[in-house]
Design an enzyme around this catalytic site. Structure first.
Site, PDB file in Angstrom:
ATOM      1  N   GLU A  50       0.809  -1.225   0.000  1.00 47.02           N
ATOM      2  CA  GLU A  50       0.000   0.000   0.000  1.00 47.02           C
ATOM      3  C   GLU A  50       0.843   1.277   0.000  1.00 47.02           C
ATOM      4  O   GLU A  50       0.429   2.297  -0.534  1.00 47.02           O
ATOM      5  CB  GLU A  50      -0.962   0.027   1.196  1.00 47.02           C
ATOM      6  CG  GLU A  50      -2.145  -0.914   1.058  1.00 47.02           C
ATOM      7  CD  GLU A  50      -1.869  -2.309   1.583  1.00 47.02           C
ATOM      8  OE1 GLU A  50      -0.693  -2.627   1.877  1.00 47.02           O
ATOM      9  OE2 GLU A  50      -2.824  -3.099   1.712  1.00 47.02           O
ATOM     10  N   PHE A 112     -11.862  -7.543  13.427  1.00 49.84           N
ATOM     11  CA  PHE A 112     -10.756  -7.967  12.578  1.00 49.84           C
ATOM     12  C   PHE A 112     -10.405  -6.851  11.589  1.00 49.84           C
ATOM     13  O   PHE A 112     -11.283  -6.282  10.959  1.00 49.84           O
ATOM     14  CB  PHE A 112     -11.137  -9.248  11.820  1.00 49.84           C
ATOM     15  CG  PHE A 112     -10.076  -9.698  10.860  1.00 49.84           C
ATOM     16  CD1 PHE A 112      -8.838 -10.137  11.325  1.00 49.84           C
ATOM     17  CD2 PHE A 112     -10.298  -9.665   9.489  1.00 49.84           C
ATOM     18  CE1 PHE A 112      -7.853 -10.537  10.433  1.00 49.84           C
ATOM     19  CE2 PHE A 112      -9.313 -10.065   8.593  1.00 49.84           C
ATOM     20  CZ  PHE A 112      -8.084 -10.505   9.073  1.00 49.84           C
ATOM     21  N   GLN A 113      -9.129  -6.545  11.481  1.00 48.27           N
ATOM     22  CA  GLN A 113      -8.606  -5.486  10.607  1.00 48.27           C
ATOM     23  C   GLN A 113      -9.252  -4.127  10.890  1.00 48.27           C
ATOM     24  O   GLN A 113      -9.467  -3.334   9.983  1.00 48.27           O
ATOM     25  CB  GLN A 113      -8.759  -5.866   9.132  1.00 48.27           C
ATOM     26  CG  GLN A 113      -7.829  -7.036   8.763  1.00 48.27           C
ATOM     27  CD  GLN A 113      -7.667  -7.255   7.280  1.00 48.27           C
ATOM     28  OE1 GLN A 113      -8.555  -6.969   6.495  1.00 48.27           O
ATOM     29  NE2 GLN A 113      -6.509  -7.781   6.886  1.00 48.27           N
ATOM     30  N   LYS A 162     -17.704  -0.881   5.574  1.00 46.46           N
ATOM     31  CA  LYS A 162     -18.127  -1.862   4.572  1.00 46.46           C
ATOM     32  C   LYS A 162     -19.632  -1.813   4.314  1.00 46.46           C
ATOM     33  O   LYS A 162     -20.071  -1.875   3.166  1.00 46.46           O
ATOM     34  CB  LYS A 162     -17.711  -3.265   5.030  1.00 46.46           C
ATOM     35  CG  LYS A 162     -17.907  -4.314   3.954  1.00 46.46           C
ATOM     36  CD  LYS A 162     -17.243  -5.633   4.312  1.00 46.46           C
ATOM     37  CE  LYS A 162     -17.358  -6.592   3.118  1.00 46.46           C
ATOM     38  NZ  LYS A 162     -16.705  -7.870   3.390  1.00 46.46           N
ATOM     39  N   MET A 478      24.182   8.909   3.125  1.00 42.04           N
ATOM     40  CA  MET A 478      24.042  10.155   3.867  1.00 42.04           C
ATOM     41  C   MET A 478      24.256   9.910   5.352  1.00 42.04           C
ATOM     42  O   MET A 478      24.828  10.752   6.051  1.00 42.04           O
ATOM     43  CB  MET A 478      22.665  10.781   3.603  1.00 42.04           C
ATOM     44  CG  MET A 478      22.542  12.209   4.090  1.00 42.04           C
ATOM     45  SD  MET A 478      23.778  13.318   3.381  1.00 42.04           S
ATOM     46  CE  MET A 478      22.904  13.950   1.942  1.00 42.04           C
TER      47      MET A 478
END
Lengths: 569, 163
Positions: A50, A112-113, A162, A478
């Site tokens: 993502e 969940f999630q 959802k 760096m």
């Protein structure tokens, strides 16, 4: 027309003229993906993580000026996206992020999630929404695009549970939206603009300092005209590269921590400083106490009032769209015959010429070791300065900024504010999708590229023939440089051991890999790569591991306290 | 310097946390914060007591204005204004102390709003220093519990703050 929340979401994107969305499916967004499947106007790009969806959408916005759109699922989909959201936020990039959420009845029950998406993203978005009723969805989407693209742009997140994506309602997309609490100022104050023009015309040692706001505000043409008309020197910030053409004789180079000697000294010694769409941040002006110069007057144009007088007090604050304000300034300049005192201006340019004489961008060439600066210079020649260049974060980013001369805006895409390693490759994908016929190259390092290397797979799937210029010095360069200069050569965890064979890695993804170990092969390899127009080419340049970025202003020091080379260490 | 900020904001879930989050993220102080819906149910009125130099106050005001849910911000210190806070104090009040506490409460225009054999609960409103002075006038050993609302502020005279 009765549509489901999922269908409404996609229809809103259509109404906004969205071409591509970048995303990754999951449980909470299944209805939205189902709606995507049943239409062909909005094209979806399936990334491999993502974070990459966000960076690709972000770069699409940076390259085109149109908002980027990403779609992620709830929970880990969102947390993976946060780095990308924060990256866009710090650089004021217009984006709309759509995230799935668990059903409204499950919110707050540790489902969940489930994560508190609105809470997690609140500090790194311009605004966010949780849509609790499908009836509010279309208007919320309209608001999201409106807020993301107006005023000081930024990412806006819309969290869609959802069940909301499943429920059905009448679809009506508002043509316009008004928000009583959100009215960005566009026009600058006429009195202050007049004062600014007068101050500039009376300056003896003028300086123009242009930032990312000029690029975002589509004002680089106006800025260039004004700077040329007045004959004054101009510097660009890292985010502003391309705002004023780098090959113009009035350009004194980038300023800041790794800016040129002449740009940094001119910032310090000018008597009137015009800051346009820039925010005086720590990497640009260093220590604010050191930056203060008695008698120097500062004009600051910015669309965000909170950017003005935040780190540095200014004398003429102009809140407004840089484009509008520059237009007004140009009108006033055209109306008056008055110009800057030619003798003073000549003296000032003479002084700048002396500073330029230090040749701060000079580096030791080598017949045996590939110098990273040489790779960028050669890349510039081979692409005739006309490529879209993305970069990751570190030494290679600074060398890209210093040695690739950007003459146009929206050609240099990098994470300036947040400094996100892993940005380069997905950003190149976003830019290549936006401009399929344009040459797109990602200048990166062996450490940064590994942070989103999985996207080589996305490049394969969508035939995105980006060119990867890997400046492989086997170090977190760096970090190593700071450890050398500030931490007594103690290279704590900055060596990149156990590197993959990037050539074979690229080949395993179905791409072309080339390793380059001799300076004499640099140009040939680049030409070969760019001749392969349809292929992703991974160029693995084995560069001098000891090379450092100069000039350098150490963190916390002032702009005039530059280290110009190894001899200053 | 101490400042009282008045805000009108959209009466939406999350608006309060945007304001509170801004203060913590940018390291600004909050001495007190009160919020409640107004006569227009879509709007909330918030009073924040904070402190900072003129530069810090300028940034706080600008940053608050930048929040999309914030409709209006006004620093009440810029004009004449009223400030009131409500305090409830539960005191141990036994035997001879009962009379003494009641007298002190009367002097401060406080009201006893709940009573048991052992306790008084006193309600007092006023600017912050009046409430502080009242607490100082009491025997600290007798104070069982205090609850303060934080200040609410409004401009004096004809000046009004509305959308």
């Amino acid at each position: 027309m009765q549509l489901s929340g999922a269908e409404i979401t996609i229809r809103c994107l259509e109404e906004e003229g969205v071409e591509y969305i970048f995303g990754y499916p999951g449980g909470a967004v299944l209805f939205i993906y189902d709606a995507l499947f049943q239409q062909d106007k909005v094209k979806h790009i399936l990334v491999r993580h993502e974070q990459a969806a966000l960076h690709a959408a972000d770069a699409y916005a940076r390259a085109t000026g149109r908002p980027g759109v990403a779609l992620v699922t709830s929970g880990p989909g969102v947390t993976n996206a946060v780095t990308g959201i924060a990256t866009a936020y710090m650089d004021s990039i217009p984006m709309v992020v759509i995230s799935g959420q668990v059903p409204t009845a499950a919110i707050g029950l540790d489902a969940f999630q489930e994560v508190d998406t609105v809470g997690i993203t609140r500090p790194c978005v311009k605004h966010n929404f949780l849509v609790k009723r499908v009836e509010d969805l279309a208007e919320t989407m309209k608001k999201a695009f409106y807020v993301a693209t107006t005023g000081r742009p930024g990412p806006v997140l819309v969290d869609i549970p959802k069940d909301v994506s499943q429920q059905v309602t009448e679809f009506l997309y508002p043509a316009q939206i008004e928000m009583r609490s959100y009215n960005p100022v566009v026009k600058g104050h006429p009195g202050l603009i007049r004062q600014a023009v007068q101050m500039l015309l009376e300056a003896r040692r003028p300086m123009v300092y242009a930032g990312g706001g000029v690029v975002l505000g589509e004002a680089s043409g106006l800025l260039t005209q004004l700077v040329r008309e007045l004959g004054v020197p101009c510097t660009n910030t890292l985010m502003g590269l391309g705002a004023f053409p780098a090959t113009d004789p009035q350009f004194v180079g980038m300023l800041g921590m790794h800016g040129t000697y002449e740009a940094n000294l001119a910032m310090h010694h000018c008597d009137v400083l015009l800051a346009v769409g820039a925010r005086f941040d720590d990497r640009v002006i260093g220590n604010t106490r050191h930056f203060f110069v008695e008698g120097r007057r500062i004009i600051h144009i910015d669309i965000d009032p909170s950017s003005i007088s935040k780190r540095v007090r200014v004398d003429v604050p102009i809140v407004g769209d840089v484009r509008e304000v520059l237009q007004e300034m140009q009108k006033l300049v055209a109306e008056t015959p008055q110009r800057l005192d030619p003798v003073a201006l000549k003296q000032w340019w003479h002084q700048i010429g002396e500073w330029r004489g230090r040749e701060c961008m000079h580096y030791e060439r080598s017949d045996t070791l590939i110098k990273p600066q040489f790779v960028v210079e050669t890349l510039y020649q081979v692409t005739q300065g006309d490529a879209i260049i993305t970069s990751d974060v570190g030494q290679h980013q600074m060398w890209a900024a210093q040695y690739y001369k950007f003459d146009k805006p929206r050609r240099w895409l990098n994470s300036g504010g947040l400094g996100t390693m892993g940005f380069g490759l997905p950003a190149a994908m976003g830019a290549q999708l936006a401009f399929p016929d344009q040459v797109v190259a990602c200048i990166t390092g062996e450490a940064s590229i590994q942070m989103c290397i999985q996207e080589l797979s996305t490049c394969k799937q969508y035939h995105l023939p980006v060119k990867i210029v890997n400046l492989n010095n086997r170090y977190l360069g760096m970090v190593r440089q700071w450890q050398q200069i500030l931490h007594g050569n103690r290279y704590s965890e900055s060596y990149m051991d156990a590197l993959p064979d990037f050539v074979k890695l690229a080949e395993s993804y179905g791409h072309v890999g080339i390793r380059i170990e001799n300076p004499a092969d640099v140009e040939g390899a680049l030409r070969e790569a760019f001749a392969l127009k349809e292929r992703v080419v991974f160029l693995d340049f084995m560069t001098d591991p000891t090379e450092n970025v100069f000039p350098m202003v150490k963190a916390g020091q002032g702009l005039t306290e530059m280290l110009l080379g190894a001899e200053d260490l | 310097m101490r400042h009282i900020l008045s805000l009108l904001l959209e009466n939406e879930a999350g608006a309060l946390s945007r304001v509170a989050g801004l203060f913590s993220a940018r390291g600004y102080n909050i001495e007190s914060l009160t919020v409640a819906p107004t006569e227009d149910p879509t709007l909330s009125r918030m009073t924040i007591v904070t402190n900072g130099s003129a530069e810090v106050m300028e940034q706080i005001t600008k940053q608050l204005n930048k929040l999309v849910d914030v409709v209006k911000v006004f620093d009440l210190n810029e004009g004449r204004h009223l400030e009131r806070e409500l305090m409830l104090v539960k005191m141990r009040a036994e035997d001879s102390a009962r009379e003494e506490i009641k007298r002190t409460a009367d002097i401060f225009r406080g009201r006893i709003v709940d009573v048991t054999d052992q306790t008084y609960t006193i309600e007092l409103t006023g600017p912050r220093d009046k409430l502080d002075a009242f607490l100082e006038a009491l025997d600290p050993l007798m104070i069982l519990e205090t609850v303060r609302t934080g200040a609410s502020g409004i401009g004096r005279g004809d000046w009004i703050m509305r959308v």
